[in-house]
Design an enzyme around this catalytic site. Structure first.
Site, PDB file in Angstrom:
ATOM      1  N   GLU A 269    -141.331  27.615  11.813  1.00 16.41           N
ATOM      2  CA  GLU A 269    -140.598  26.421  10.773  1.00 16.41           C
ATOM      3  C   GLU A 269    -139.774  25.527  11.793  1.00 16.41           C
ATOM      4  OE1 GLU A 269    -139.955  29.514  10.225  1.00 16.41           O
ATOM      5  OE2 GLU A 269    -137.975  29.923  10.445  1.00 16.41           O
TER       6      GLU A 269
ATOM      7  N   CYS B 143    -139.988  36.598  10.833  1.00 15.29           N
ATOM      8  CA  CYS B 143    -138.839  37.189  11.627  1.00 15.29           C
ATOM      9  C   CYS B 143    -138.506  38.717  11.051  1.00 15.29           C
ATOM     10  CB  CYS B 143    -137.834  36.509  11.929  1.00 15.29           C
ATOM     11  SG  CYS B 143    -136.610  37.082  13.253  1.00 15.29           S
TER      12      CYS B 143
ATOM     13  N   HIS C  12    -139.831  31.874  14.424  1.00 11.84           N
ATOM     14  CA  HIS C  12    -139.533  31.069  13.515  1.00 11.84           C
ATOM     15  C   HIS C  12    -140.325  29.621  13.658  1.00 11.84           C
ATOM     16  CE1 HIS C  12    -135.916  33.057  12.005  1.00 11.84           C
ATOM     17  NE2 HIS C  12    -136.145  33.656  13.163  1.00 11.84           N
TER      18      HIS C  12
HETATM   19  N1  GLN Z   1    -132.286  40.817  11.899  1.00 14.68           N
HETATM   20  C1  GLN Z   1    -133.292  40.787  12.467  1.00 14.68           C
HETATM   21  C2  GLN Z   1    -132.964  40.838  14.037  1.00 14.68           C
HETATM   22  O1  GLN Z   1    -131.999  40.774  14.333  1.00 14.68           O
HETATM   23  C3  GLN Z   1    -133.976  39.509  12.101  1.00 14.68           C
HETATM   24  C4  GLN Z   1    -133.462  38.370  12.479  1.00 14.68           C
HETATM   25  C5  GLN Z   1    -134.050  37.300  11.802  1.00 14.68           C
HETATM   26  O2  GLN Z   1    -134.813  37.514  10.810  1.00 14.68           O
HETATM   27  N2  GLN Z   1    -133.838  35.941  12.344  1.00 14.68           N
HETATM   28  O3  GLN Z   1    -133.875  41.084  14.793  1.00 14.68           O
END
Ligand code: GLN
Length: 545
Positions: A508, A380, A506
């Site tokens: 995970e 992410c 994600h």
């Molecule tokens: N801050 C980033 C976004 O909002 C990534 C968010 C995250 O890593 N879950 O897109």
């Protein structure tokens, strides 16, 4: 008709109630009983999504995009079922719903009260899970510790359940601590007695007591607890500290917890098949080697902040018969101390995150991974920052950034989507939950998944800015995964590198001990290969043949 097992905790918090409840779920499922698990959280937030990791550890995301308590992650990993937003109820949701009904006029003329309106709402939400899941047994964990003011309406609601559905459909399990006093060299049962007394004062008599203990409980101690707390001696079970949480179901099985449950609830005829689980635990206990992986994030000192990532790395290690040693690297320390903080790491994972703090360190780690050929997995924010690093240092786009940190950047390679621009509220408004992704054949991602149409869970607001796709591609980046319907970048990779991959999702969240997440297994495989080829550099302590 569904049967219910209510899990409460006493004496102190952090006893591992979630693990105990999940373990019982696994033991019932391994008897062919269908199970579902729900968490009742006494806090007033609508969900865990707006709480930072210092408050509440990681936020777990379900398929349907609920931002939930991290215990739901344990539930999914142990019972290997996907849960939904129905499975995490908070005081905020309950009061919110009751107040909405009051305003609509549903209770016209009546005085709206904790009993029965709040408790009815809680009971309705418990029954909703039973109906939606169709499970034979619903396990319900009440968050907090008996004696907390906040959890009283939940305890009253579960007390009423026995009255509503009948004693043979309900079981109460209470988790306590039996501390060891060093000076007296004695295990003390008094805190357990007090905690059960507190529970009985509310009208709940536990049917089983699970005692967390560092030392084994003697039969005499179990007898004493049974007598003082009015439970059967066979229903007093110990849960000793385990080397791996995945050992806990086996320990509780040996203690007879599931037998106590199946006898009480009328499932005594079901036979147990725990073979897959036992085989997985055997692999955990006998790894052939160790590989060290750096986890770069800003909350690394918190045990629970990256729990799903840690578990996914662990599962991937089990799949390769390798113990994964996670070197937690604070991204701010990395900024001060430089790359030596990464010494000995055979792979680098850059964690998800929000905001400006610590990103310099993350960018340093990414550049190091890219330039030195160390396997890299960006999750992410980790993927987004890999794009920022690539834009600046490979594409020559000076000042490139994510608009999250630098709204006036000349090159917003990571930017907000139209529908995220004028948000009125912060809670529950990210791109959340499962989304499809199409992978390009022949890429690292496609090889890892072994299929081209996949889905993963999301939790973010910002996206890769498609305006920069072409220049990135010219410089050697491959966009190997796309969410085709919205034309969004999901996966990036660098074919010129041994293993460099970032994912907007994600993975995970979907990793299970017996079914690890493909990108994590691919990453660990690359780390093992990297460690082998640089053994002299000390990246690896011991890798078996
Ligand atoms: N801050 C980033 C976004 O909002 C990534 C968010 C995250 O890593 N879950 O897109």
């Amino acid at each position: 008709m569904t049967k219910y097992i209510f899990f409460t905790g006493g004496v102190v918090s952090s006893l591992g109630k979630g693990i105990a409840a999940s373990s019982l779920g696994r033991l019932l499922k391994s008897r062919g009983i269908s199970v579902s698990i729900q968490k009742l959280d006494p806090y007033i937030n609508m969900d865990a999504g707006t709480m930072n990791p210092y408050q509440h550890g990681e936020v777990f995301v379900t398929e349907d995009g609920a931002e939930t308590d991290l215990d739901l992650g344990h539930y999914e990993r142990f019972i290997d079922e996907n849960l939904t937003r129905l499975h995490n109820v908070t005081t905020g949701q309950v009061y919110g719903a009751v107040i909405d009904k009051e305003r609509r006029g549903d209770y016209l003329g009546g005085t709206v009260q904790v009993i029965p309106h709040i408790t009815n709402e809680i009971k309705a939400r418990i029954k909703q899970v039973a109906v939606a899941s169709g499970a034979e047994v619903c396990i319900v964990e009440v968050g907090g510790t008996v004696g907390d003011i906040e959890s009283l309406p939940f305890l009253e609601a579960i007390r009423q359940f026995r009255h509503d559905v009948g004693d043979d459909h309900v079981m109460y399990v209470h988790l306590t601590l039996v501390p060891h006093l060093g000076a007296a060299d004695e295990l003390k049962t008094k805190p357990t007695q007090h905690s059960v007394r507190e529970l009985r004062a509310i009208g709940i008599t536990p049917d089983a007591i699970v005692c967390r203990t560092e030392y084994p409980l003697t039969p005499e101690i179990k007898e004493k607890i049974a007598l003082f707390c009015d439970v059967k001696p066979s229903a007093v079970v110990q849960s000793r500290d385990a080397q791996s949480i995945y050992q806990v179901p086996l320990n509780l099985e040996a203690e007879g917890l599931a037998d106590a449950v199946t006898q009480k609830l009328g499932f005594a005829d079901r036979s147990l098949d725990l073979e897959d689980w036992r085989a997985m635990v055997r692999r955990i206990q006998r790894p052939k080697g160790t590989v060290r992986v750096a986890l770069v994030g800003k909350y690394v000192e918190l045990k629970d902040a990256y729990i799903s990532i840690n578990e996914a790395l662990y599962h991937a290690g089990v799949a390769h018969n390798t113990e994964v040693e996670v070197l937690r690297v604070d991204s701010e320390t990395l900024e001060d101390r430089g790359l030596e903080a990464l010494d000995g790491a055979a792979g680098i994972l850059v964690a998800p995150g929000f905001g400006a703090r610590g990103i310099k360190g993350k960018l340093l780690a990414i550049r190091h991974a890219r330039e030195s050929g160390v396997p890299f997995l960006g999750i992410c924010y980790g993927m987004q920052l890999a794009c920022v690093e690539f834009a600046r240092n490979v594409c020559g786009l000076e000042g490139a950034h994510t608009r999250e940190v630098e709204p006036d950047t000349p090159h917003p390679v990571i930017d907000l989507m139209e529908n995220q621009r004028n948000l009125q509220a912060l809670g529950g408004t990210m791109r959340l939950g499962t989304y499809p992704c199409r992978l390009t054949p022949g890429t690292v991602a496609a090889r890892a998944y072994g299929e081209l149409e996949i889905t993963e869970r999301h939790r973010h607001r910002f996206e890769f800015n498609n305006r920069y796709r072409e220049v990135f591609e010219r410089r050697g980046m491959v966009f190997s995964g796309l969410y085709v319907d919205a034309d969004l970048v999901e996966v990036i990779e660098l074919p010129a590198h041994p293993w460099f991959l970032g994912t907007q999702a994600h993975p995970e969240y979907k990793s299970r001990p017996t079914r690890p997440a493909p990108l994590y297994t691919g990453f660990i495989e690359a780390c093992i290969a990297c460690a082998r080829s640089s053994e002299s550099a000390g990246a690896v302590q011991r890798i078996g043949a």
